[in-house]
Design an enzyme around this catalytic site. Structure first.
Site, PDB file in Angstrom:
ATOM      1  N   GLY A 231      41.373 -30.102   5.350  1.00 61.20           N
ATOM      2  CA  GLY A 231      40.439 -30.196   4.236  1.00 61.20           C
ATOM      3  C   GLY A 231      39.657 -31.486   4.275  1.00 61.20           C
ATOM      4  O   GLY A 231      39.593 -32.163   5.306  1.00 61.20           O
ATOM      5  N   ASN A 232      39.073 -31.833   3.167  1.00 60.23           N
ATOM      6  CA  ASN A 232      38.290 -33.070   3.071  1.00 60.23           C
ATOM      7  C   ASN A 232      38.400 -33.624   1.655  1.00 60.23           C
ATOM      8  O   ASN A 232      39.051 -33.045   0.788  1.00 60.23           O
ATOM      9  CB  ASN A 232      36.830 -32.832   3.471  1.00 60.23           C
ATOM     10  CG  ASN A 232      36.187 -31.706   2.679  1.00 60.23           C
ATOM     11  OD1 ASN A 232      36.075 -31.768   1.459  1.00 60.23           O
ATOM     12  ND2 ASN A 232      35.763 -30.661   3.385  1.00 60.23           N
ATOM     13  N   ARG A 233      37.735 -34.735   1.396  1.00 62.56           N
ATOM     14  CA  ARG A 233      37.887 -35.467   0.140  1.00 62.56           C
ATOM     15  C   ARG A 233      36.868 -35.066  -0.925  1.00 62.56           C
ATOM     16  O   ARG A 233      36.780 -35.713  -1.967  1.00 62.56           O
ATOM     17  CB  ARG A 233      37.773 -36.970   0.404  1.00 62.56           C
ATOM     18  CG  ARG A 233      38.884 -37.533   1.266  1.00 62.56           C
ATOM     19  CD  ARG A 233      38.579 -38.964   1.668  1.00 62.56           C
ATOM     20  NE  ARG A 233      38.308 -39.805   0.507  1.00 62.56           N
ATOM     21  CZ  ARG A 233      37.725 -40.998   0.572  1.00 62.56           C
ATOM     22  NH1 ARG A 233      37.347 -41.480   1.741  1.00 62.56           N
ATOM     23  NH2 ARG A 233      37.516 -41.703  -0.522  1.00 62.56           N
ATOM     24  N   ALA A 299      31.194 -29.331   0.822  1.00 60.44           N
ATOM     25  CA  ALA A 299      31.675 -30.011   2.031  1.00 60.44           C
ATOM     26  C   ALA A 299      32.470 -28.989   2.840  1.00 60.44           C
ATOM     27  O   ALA A 299      33.622 -28.680   2.515  1.00 60.44           O
ATOM     28  CB  ALA A 299      32.552 -31.206   1.651  1.00 60.44           C
TER      29      ALA A 299
END
Length: 432
Positions: A231-233, A299
């Site tokens: 995943g990402n932030r 994102a």
């Protein structure tokens, strides 16, 4: 748009609500109408006072049937009156409106809006509305039948024609067992929209009436096993701000949302929830046709595990030495291709987002310009990312690059402020 090489220097904000313009103590009047949603005004008052603002609460007599005077006084730290004959030497029915930097009415009942349209001044709140020359925000709350009645529709149009901001209500549970349009938006949403007007008084024009806008937001998660994922932030805050403002500027908005920081769905927005990059691709392909603009703020994971294990990968002798990855589809480039091939209306405006860092080979703008050329979208919003930048924060800045070679800095401020600037640029690209 003028050419520039750097975004403005960041400036500190107060309480996460907004930045430099609202870090100065403002005088805010919170008017409270007589509806069951009056209890939510307490959260609005607290948010403003905790951000350092001077707050005066002016309820109607009916509002005091729902929330007591002492509660409003305790939360605001100021006396609370409803009539024009209280504290007469201070002439409050004139002075409060004259001195206000912002007036927020929440909830705004059908009766209160009707009295405002007529120019009535039969209590302290309506008198204050006549003297206020600052931005005025009405947050309606009533049953669906009342909101949709021709009298209310006409009153809302009249208020807006006079420069008053009447925000779109949410849909959901109303008094009793009823559900539908007319629910008061969440207090945080009202505070966010109102605070934006302190940053930029012209941020909520009704210039998207009749337009259909698709926005993607949040991060995607690519499962590795039932426990782990790539995943990402991304918190989704920027995409949600774009969807929220587009709706309040009059657009019919569809929001395709991945994982977010527990954000409440924006009022007056159709929300589609997804999990993975492939989910997002399919949702965009399904919903994008028929929209005038597509804003790809999500994102999206560039890669996903080639194999998704059915059970948790255990540590020990059988754990893998490496994890094989497969590239996900480029959804933004796919949209541009669909427009070129006729699967998407040729007039659809496409806006991309780029989260970039510089390195030894180039700075953020160098990589962003290359990305714009590769993707082929009409606008590219560029954020420099890093600790305390762009992700998981309430403020943002960056650049806006156009396919025509134009570049402009997006000033530091709340994510709502950035969203307003992006929507300004989007509106200019629509055909007449």
């Amino acid at each position: 748009m003028s050419t520039t090489s750097a975004a403005p220097e960041p400036r500190s904000g107060v309480g996460g609500v907004s930045d430099a313009p609202t870090s100065i103590r403002k005088r805010i009047v919170v008017g409270v109408g007589g509806g069951i949603a009056a209890y939510k005004a307490c959260s609005i008052i607290r948010s403003f006072t905790e951000s350092g603002h001077h707050v005066r609460v002016i309820p109607t007599e009916s509002a005091l049937e729902f929330v007591g005077r002492a509660t409003f006084e305790a939360l605001s730290g100021n006396p609370v009156h409803t009539g024009v004959f209280n504290d007469v030497p201070q002439v409050p029915h004139v002075r409060l409106g004259q001195e206000a930097d912002l007036v927020v009415i929440a909830p705004a009942t059908a009766d209160l809006m009707a009295r405002a349209v007529m120019g009535r001044a039969d209590d302290l709140l309506t008198a204050t509305l006549l003297t206020a020359r600052c931005p005025v925000v009405f947050a309606p709350a009533m049953h669906t039948e009342m909101w949709e009645h021709p009298a209310t529709v006409s009153n809302v149009a009249t208020l807006r024609s006079r420069g008053v901001h009447v925000i779109e209500p949410a849909s959901g549970r109303l008094t009793g067992k009823d559900t539908g349009a007319g629910r008061l938006p969440e207090p945080d949403e009202i505070v966010g929209l109102a605070s934006l007007l302190l940053e930029r008084s012209d941020a909520l024009p009704r210039d998207l009436e009749g337009r259909r806008i698709l926005v993607t937001a949040g991060g995607t998660r690519e499962p590795l096993d039932p426990v782990r994922f790539l995943g990402n932030r991304s918190s989704g805050k920027q995409g949600y701000a774009l969807a929220r403002l587009a709706a309040q500027r009059g657009a019919h908005v569809t929001l395709i949302a991945g994982y977010t920081a527990d954000l409440a769905d924006p009022a007056a927005v159709d929300v589609v929830h997804i999990k993975t990059a492939e989910d997002l691709r399919l949702a965009v392909e399904k919903h994008a046709p028929g929209h005038d603009g597509v804003v790809m703020a999500a994102a999206v994971a560039d890669f996903r595990p080639t194999t998704v294990e059915g059970s948790k990968i255990k540590k020990g002798a059988n754990e893998p030495d490496s994890i094989s990855l497969t590239r996900n589809a480029d959804i933004l480039a796919g949209l541009v291709e669909a427009r070129r091939d006729g699967d998407l209306d040729a007039r659809t405006v496409i806006v991309g987002f780029a989260a970039e860092t510089g390195d030894a080979h180039g700075d953020v703008l160098t990589y962003a310009r290359s990305k714009l050329a590769r993707k082929g979208c009409d606008l590219l919003v560029v954020n420099a990312v890093g600790e305390g930048k762009a992700f998981e924060v309430d403020h943002n800045d960056g650049w806006l690059l156009g396919s025509d070679g134009s570049e402009s800095a997006l000033e530091h401020g709340s994510k709502a402020l950035m969203a307003s600037r992006v929507l300004d640029a989007l509106v200019k690209l629509f055909p007449e």
